[in-house]
Design an enzyme around this catalytic site. Structure first.
Site, PDB file in Angstrom:
ATOM      1  N   CYS A   1       0.750  -1.277   0.054  1.00  0.00           N
ATOM      2  CA  CYS A   1      -0.076  -0.042  -0.249  1.00  0.00           C
ATOM      3  C   CYS A   1       0.926   1.355   0.065  1.00  0.00           C
ATOM      4  O   CYS A   1       0.330   2.408  -0.515  1.00  0.00           O
ATOM      5  CB  CYS A   1      -0.851  -0.027   1.176  1.00  0.00           C
TER       6      CYS A   1
HETATM    7  N1  CO8 Z   1     -21.020  -9.739   3.738  1.00  0.00           N
HETATM    8  C1  CO8 Z   1     -21.714  -9.813   4.619  1.00  0.00           C
HETATM    9  N2  CO8 Z   1     -21.212  -9.950   6.085  1.00  0.00           N
HETATM   10  C2  CO8 Z   1     -20.042  -9.856   6.136  1.00  0.00           C
HETATM   11  C3  CO8 Z   1     -18.978  -9.871   5.198  1.00  0.00           C
HETATM   12  C4  CO8 Z   1     -19.876  -9.720   3.765  1.00  0.00           C
HETATM   13  N3  CO8 Z   1     -18.978  -9.618   2.572  1.00  0.00           N
HETATM   14  N4  CO8 Z   1     -17.663  -9.845   5.347  1.00  0.00           N
HETATM   15  C5  CO8 Z   1     -17.890  -9.996   6.672  1.00  0.00           C
HETATM   16  N5  CO8 Z   1     -19.164 -10.317   7.226  1.00  0.00           N
HETATM   17  C6  CO8 Z   1     -19.611 -10.445   8.604  1.00  0.00           C
HETATM   18  C7  CO8 Z   1     -18.570 -11.118   9.358  1.00  0.00           C
HETATM   19  O1  CO8 Z   1     -18.538 -12.439   9.071  1.00  0.00           O
HETATM   20  C8  CO8 Z   1     -18.855 -10.455  10.794  1.00  0.00           C
HETATM   21  O2  CO8 Z   1     -20.080 -11.295  11.424  1.00  0.00           O
HETATM   22  P1  CO8 Z   1     -19.941 -11.955  12.839  1.00  0.00           P
HETATM   23  O3  CO8 Z   1     -20.084 -10.458  13.655  1.00  0.00           O
HETATM   24  O4  CO8 Z   1     -21.153 -12.475  12.900  1.00  0.00           O
HETATM   25  O5  CO8 Z   1     -18.740 -12.515  13.071  1.00  0.00           O
HETATM   26  C9  CO8 Z   1     -19.195  -9.226  10.518  1.00  0.00           C
HETATM   27  O6  CO8 Z   1     -19.782  -9.095   9.179  1.00  0.00           O
HETATM   28  C10 CO8 Z   1     -18.302  -8.090  10.843  1.00  0.00           C
HETATM   29  O7  CO8 Z   1     -17.067  -8.620  10.102  1.00  0.00           O
HETATM   30  P2  CO8 Z   1     -15.637  -7.913  10.372  1.00  0.00           P
HETATM   31  O8  CO8 Z   1     -15.310  -7.630  11.827  1.00  0.00           O
HETATM   32  O9  CO8 Z   1     -14.890  -8.346   9.466  1.00  0.00           O
HETATM   33  O10 CO8 Z   1     -16.254  -6.491   9.598  1.00  0.00           O
HETATM   34  P3  CO8 Z   1     -15.306  -4.953   9.825  1.00  0.00           P
HETATM   35  O11 CO8 Z   1     -16.579  -4.146  10.351  1.00  0.00           O
HETATM   36  O12 CO8 Z   1     -14.237  -4.937  10.522  1.00  0.00           O
HETATM   37  O13 CO8 Z   1     -15.094  -4.740   8.282  1.00  0.00           O
HETATM   38  C11 CO8 Z   1     -13.419  -4.517   6.870  1.00  0.00           C
HETATM   39  C12 CO8 Z   1     -14.200  -5.430   7.445  1.00  0.00           C
HETATM   40  C13 CO8 Z   1     -14.062  -3.807   5.817  1.00  0.00           C
HETATM   41  C14 CO8 Z   1     -12.174  -5.512   5.935  1.00  0.00           C
HETATM   42  C15 CO8 Z   1     -12.473  -3.626   7.772  1.00  0.00           C
HETATM   43  O14 CO8 Z   1     -12.187  -4.393   8.695  1.00  0.00           O
HETATM   44  C16 CO8 Z   1     -11.482  -2.924   7.029  1.00  0.00           C
HETATM   45  O15 CO8 Z   1     -11.511  -2.382   6.081  1.00  0.00           O
HETATM   46  N6  CO8 Z   1     -10.258  -2.911   7.784  1.00  0.00           N
HETATM   47  C17 CO8 Z   1      -9.116  -2.366   7.305  1.00  0.00           C
HETATM   48  C18 CO8 Z   1      -8.400  -3.069   6.153  1.00  0.00           C
HETATM   49  C19 CO8 Z   1      -7.309  -2.597   5.731  1.00  0.00           C
HETATM   50  O16 CO8 Z   1      -7.258  -1.123   5.616  1.00  0.00           O
HETATM   51  N7  CO8 Z   1      -6.555  -3.231   5.063  1.00  0.00           N
HETATM   52  C20 CO8 Z   1      -5.745  -2.783   4.126  1.00  0.00           C
HETATM   53  C21 CO8 Z   1      -5.645  -3.840   2.938  1.00  0.00           C
HETATM   54  S1  CO8 Z   1      -4.750  -3.231   1.690  1.00  0.00           S
HETATM   55  C22 CO8 Z   1      -2.991  -3.235   1.724  1.00  0.00           C
HETATM   56  O17 CO8 Z   1      -2.625  -3.196   2.712  1.00  0.00           O
HETATM   57  C23 CO8 Z   1      -2.486  -3.403   0.451  1.00  0.00           C
HETATM   58  C24 CO8 Z   1      -2.137  -4.952   0.319  1.00  0.00           C
HETATM   59  C25 CO8 Z   1      -1.518  -5.178  -0.989  1.00  0.00           C
HETATM   60  C26 CO8 Z   1      -2.556  -5.192  -2.172  1.00  0.00           C
HETATM   61  C27 CO8 Z   1      -3.205  -6.240  -2.256  1.00  0.00           C
HETATM   62  C28 CO8 Z   1      -3.858  -6.454  -3.527  1.00  0.00           C
HETATM   63  C29 CO8 Z   1      -4.746  -7.711  -3.867  1.00  0.00           C
END
Ligand code: CO8
Length: 365
Positions: free
Chosen positions: A148
């Protein structure tokens, strides 16, 4: 030491768009079929969750059809021969040309090309050298991978080369072809990424004559090792007999932990950097932040300013582009910089895998 400016930016995205609804429909059909034939149950996804949890509404994807085919669940790229322009070099050129035009520069003005992104489609010859040859640039070119923070870290390398006198001008390009590394069968991550290319021209302050020129006042880079965002994709699979297409070879993360750990790191980093330059966070007219998650950006700005960020202060582009790895903050800059007035300050900042944080403080001329 030469003063260094950013004098041109370029942005290109593929034509294909995938909305959350389209993505979820394909994923849910895949899940239904999977669950009919397997004992373990995969959960369904939802467009509402995606937008609420991330702010993402759609993403540009290089080859849409394969991603939306429940029998395939990954893009289908045509193989190009060694004597043809590679996919990623094409991405890079599509952003490099408008960046050069914006800076009013030609190939003769550029001494160095850096292609910096989350993945390159091959190790060698460098994509940057292919791009250099296609543009007819003399001098040198190399690839850099910093996930990133690839864009901001490469801007720092470009800055240092120009400041030290080893290049007059540098072209930094971020061809973020992320879709081949996305696990479209994984509900937690299938919605996160989009494909895009960005580019910037940096040059000596005295050589710049473009319409929108930014003095680079300060640069900062920080890395802290973390496994919370990881891909084990790499050349060792051939020798260690592991499955080169296994889920761990694709992007995967512990998104919640990333959120909790990276937001305070990024806010502290920016606070310190701005302070070191004798500025306060209120002096910053615009924050071009990394675009991974709208809630992250809002939290960081609240920590920095104590108030709700608006689109004018910290523009969001991830609703349209999704997370584009290192290109996000550069897209935000490309779309939202021309209205700044002379003397206005702005900050470009990336944060993500590594962990890594990279930032530049700019002042419009
Ligand atoms: N649809 C419905 N429900 C879902 C889904 C979905 N798609 N996904 C998860 N849920 C559910 C989960 O199962 C969970 O249910 P339960 O509470 O019953 O266990 C609930 O929704 C909440 O899940 P999460 O805790 O996972 O949800 P969040 O509110 O935390 O959101 C995110 C998830 C959006 C991923 C969030 O945590 C986020 O954005 N975090 C930051 C991530 C970030 O910035 N990462 C950086 C990655 S990019 C990077 O660094 C570059 C890498 C290199 C590039 C790669 C290219 C491919």
């Amino acid at each position: 030491m030469h003063p260094v400016v950013i004098s041109g930016v370029g942005l290109w995205h593929p034509e294909d768009v995938i909305t959350n609804e389209e993505l979820v429909t394909a994923y849910n059909v895949y899940v239904e079929r999977y669950n009919e034939t397997h004992d373990d149950e995969l959960p369904a996804s939802s467009a509402e969750f995606i937008e609420k949890a991330s702010g993402i509404r759609q993403r540009y994807t290089y080859r849409k059809a394969g991603v939306l085919d429940p029998e395939r669940m990954r893009p289908q790229l045509e193989v190009r021969g060694d004597d043809e322009l590679s996919h990623q070099a094409e991405f890079a050129l599509n952003a490099a040309r408008p960046a050069l035009a914006a800076a009013g520069k030609t190939a003769e003005d550029i001494d160095m090309v850096i292609v910096s992104c989350a993945y390159t489609q091959r190790s060698y010859p460098a994509i940057a050298i292919e791009v250099q040859a296609a543009l007819g640039i003399e001098g040198s070119a190399f690839d850099m991978l910093v996930a990133c923070s690839a864009a901001t870290f490469a801007l720092q390398r470009a800055h240092d080369a120009i400041a030290a006198g080893s290049a007059r001008a540098v072209l930094v390009i971020n061809p973020e072809l992320t879709s081949p590394q996305v696990n479209y069968c994984d509900r937690d991550g299938h919605f996160i990424f989009g494909d895009v290319a960005t580019a910037m021209v940096l040059e000596r302050g005295q050589d710049a004559g473009a319409d929108h020129v930014y003095d680079v006042l300060g640069l900062r880079a920080k890395t802290v090792y973390s496994n919370n965002i990881r891909s084990n994709f790499g050349y060792l699979s051939y020798a260690d007999d592991s499955d080169p297409y296994a889920a761990d070879k694709l992007f995967h993360q512990n998104g919640r932990k990333v959120f909790k750990e990276v937001c305070p790191m990024a806010a502290d980093h920016l606070q310190q950097q701005v302070g070191e330059l004798g500025l306060s966070t209120e002096d910053i007219r615009r924050w071009w932040l990394h675009q991974a998650n709208i809630n992250m950006n809002q939290l960081i700005i609240r920590r920095l300013l104590g108030s709700e960020p608006g689109q004018d202060i910290a523009p969001i582009v991830l609703d349209e582009f999704a997370n584009t790895a290192s290109a996000g903050s550069i897209i935000a800059f490309a779309r939202h910089h021309e209205d700044l007035e002379a003397g206005d300050h702005g900050v470009i900042c990336s944060f993500g895998a590594g962990y890594s944080i990279g930032s530049l403080v700019l002042r419009k001329r």
